[in-house]
Scaffold this active site. Structure first.
Site, PDB file in Angstrom:
ATOM      1  N   LYS A  82      35.334  32.203  29.097  1.00 20.98           N
ATOM      2  CA  LYS A  82      36.277  31.086  29.151  1.00 20.98           C
ATOM      3  C   LYS A  82      35.604  29.826  29.708  1.00 20.98           C
ATOM      4  CE  LYS A  82      39.391  33.168  31.809  1.00 20.98           C
ATOM      5  NZ  LYS A  82      38.826  34.490  32.080  1.00 20.98           N
TER       6      LYS A  82
ATOM      7  N   ARG B 108      47.968  33.194  35.763  1.00 17.81           N
ATOM      8  CA  ARG B 108      47.474  34.572  35.747  1.00 17.81           C
ATOM      9  C   ARG B 108      48.571  35.577  36.016  1.00 17.81           C
ATOM     10  NH1 ARG B 108      41.670  33.380  37.214  1.00 17.81           N
ATOM     11  NH2 ARG B 108      40.541  35.322  37.423  1.00 17.81           N
TER      12      ARG B 108
ATOM     13  N   ARG C  30      25.737  38.535  35.406  1.00 16.27           N
ATOM     14  CA  ARG C  30      26.042  37.100  35.530  1.00 16.27           C
ATOM     15  C   ARG C  30      25.488  36.518  36.829  1.00 16.27           C
ATOM     16  NH1 ARG C  30      32.027  34.600  34.717  1.00 16.27           N
ATOM     17  NH2 ARG C  30      32.558  35.472  36.746  1.00 16.27           N
TER      18      ARG C  30
ATOM     19  N   ARG D 225      27.951  36.070  42.433  1.00 12.73           N
ATOM     20  CA  ARG D 225      29.246  36.028  43.108  1.00 12.73           C
ATOM     21  C   ARG D 225      29.564  37.394  43.692  1.00 12.73           C
ATOM     22  NH1 ARG D 225      33.219  33.212  38.790  1.00 12.73           N
ATOM     23  NH2 ARG D 225      34.585  34.807  39.657  1.00 12.73           N
TER      24      ARG D 225
ATOM     25  N   ARG E 171      38.860  43.830  39.193  1.00 14.20           N
ATOM     26  CA  ARG E 171      39.356  42.608  38.538  1.00 14.20           C
ATOM     27  C   ARG E 171      39.880  42.908  37.137  1.00 14.20           C
ATOM     28  NH1 ARG E 171      34.429  38.893  38.646  1.00 14.20           N
ATOM     29  NH2 ARG E 171      35.764  37.189  38.017  1.00 14.20           N
TER      30      ARG E 171
HETATM   31  P1  AMP Z   1      37.792  33.309  38.274  1.00 18.97           P
HETATM   32  O1  AMP Z   1      36.582  32.484  38.562  1.00 18.97           O
HETATM   33  O2  AMP Z   1      38.783  32.603  37.390  1.00 18.97           O
HETATM   34  O3  AMP Z   1      37.456  34.696  37.789  1.00 18.97           O
HETATM   35  O4  AMP Z   1      38.547  33.496  39.674  1.00 18.97           O
HETATM   36  C1  AMP Z   1      37.922  34.131  40.761  1.00 18.97           C
HETATM   37  C2  AMP Z   1      38.972  34.666  41.729  1.00 18.97           C
HETATM   38  O5  AMP Z   1      39.793  33.591  42.201  1.00 18.97           O
HETATM   39  C3  AMP Z   1      39.958  35.656  41.115  1.00 18.97           C
HETATM   40  O6  AMP Z   1      39.456  36.990  41.074  1.00 18.97           O
HETATM   41  C4  AMP Z   1      41.146  35.509  42.067  1.00 18.97           C
HETATM   42  O7  AMP Z   1      40.895  36.147  43.306  1.00 18.97           O
HETATM   43  C5  AMP Z   1      41.152  34.005  42.334  1.00 18.97           C
HETATM   44  N1  AMP Z   1      41.967  33.273  41.349  1.00 18.97           N
HETATM   45  C6  AMP Z   1      41.532  32.359  40.423  1.00 18.97           C
HETATM   46  N2  AMP Z   1      42.564  31.880  39.696  1.00 18.97           N
HETATM   47  C7  AMP Z   1      43.678  32.508  40.159  1.00 18.97           C
HETATM   48  C8  AMP Z   1      45.053  32.458  39.806  1.00 18.97           C
HETATM   49  N3  AMP Z   1      45.513  31.668  38.816  1.00 18.97           N
HETATM   50  N4  AMP Z   1      45.914  33.255  40.496  1.00 18.97           N
HETATM   51  C9  AMP Z   1      45.490  34.040  41.505  1.00 18.97           C
HETATM   52  N5  AMP Z   1      44.205  34.155  41.879  1.00 18.97           N
HETATM   53  C10 AMP Z   1      43.291  33.387  41.223  1.00 18.97           C
END
Ligand code: AMP
Length: 218
Positions: free
Chosen positions: A18, A93, A132, A165, A176
């Site tokens: 994404k 989400r 990654r 990360r 996740r």
């Molecule tokens: P991402 O980089 O989008 O994979 O986000 C990394 C982490 O941030 C996720 O595993 C969640 O812990 C948190 N996170 C990001 N976006 C959201 C969201 N819309 N709702 C809840 N947690 C989020």
């Protein structure tokens, strides 16, 4: 103020691509990516109150509570840099987040063009995410085999600071993925019912996937 023009949502499992696709779309359509993950990580590194509250959820691969995310979005989307349109990456989400976004759309006269569902099987996600690497400076992502990070001094956007990360470690990836299937995938039906959903096969090359996306938003 939110634009009435091209506003898009990206849904898909973590590691579906994404972020990379969002960067290409934003460049070509002149809209701005809003990645809740990036904003949260920047708050964690600044140790802001939001970052301090979010960190443990993120490190464990759990979702940050809806009220924190919704308040963050409310504050973010009124910024002038989003006036040409927003590509939401990683938000909503959960169903409550999607409902909150609907309410914001009504409030601001916001027009949602399409919800892009980037589909990639779990086995592929695990292989992608465990290789990654991310950059703290420019937020770009790389893969140790398929798209190796640049020499830190040769990054065209400043000195790259490459790291893995915490939530890209294998045990957290599995967590996740299960969070995605349980809490985020109900959004597929939610947006299908609104006639907004586009299924995109996320398994091709960057360019192939981008072409599929382009077809949906032109
Ligand atoms: P991402 O980089 O989008 O994979 O986000 C990394 C982490 O941030 C996720 O595993 C969640 O812990 C948190 N996170 C990001 N976006 C959201 C969201 N819309 N709702 C809840 N947690 C989020």
């Amino acid at each position: 103020m939110i634009s009435k023009m091209k506003n898009l949502i990206f849904i898909g499992p973590p590691g579906a691509g994404k972020g990379t696709q969002a960067e290409m779309i934003c460049k070509n359509y002149g809209i701005r990516q809003l990645s809740t993950g990036d904003i949260l990580r920047s708050n964690v590194s600044k140790m802001s109150p939001l970052g301090i509250s979010a960190k443990s959820f993120m490190d464990e691969g759990k979702l940050v509570p809806d009220d924190l995310i919704i308040n963050m979005i409310k504050e973010e989307i009124t910024k002038p840099e989003y006036s040409n349109g927003i590509l939401f990456d990683g938000f909503p989400r959960t169903i409550p987040q999607a409902v909150a976004l609907d309410n914001l759309m009504d409030e601001f006269g916001f027009k949602l063009v399409r919800v892009l569902l980037l589909e990639v099987p779990d086995a592929e996600i695990i292989s992608r995410l465990s290789g990654r690497r991310s950059c703290r400076t420019c937020n770009r992502t790389f893969h140790i085999l398929h798209n190796p990070p640049p020499d830190p001094k040769e990054c065209d956007r400043g000195v790259c600071d490459i790291y893995q990360r915490e939530d890209d470690k294998e045990e957290t990836i599995l967590k996740r993925l299960s969070v995605y299937h349980n809490q985020t995938s109900p959004l597929i039906e939610y947006y299908e019912n609104k006639g907004k959903l586009a299924h995109i096969n996320g398994l091709g090359t960057l360019e192939e996937v981008y072409k599929l996306i382009e077809k949906e938003i032109e």
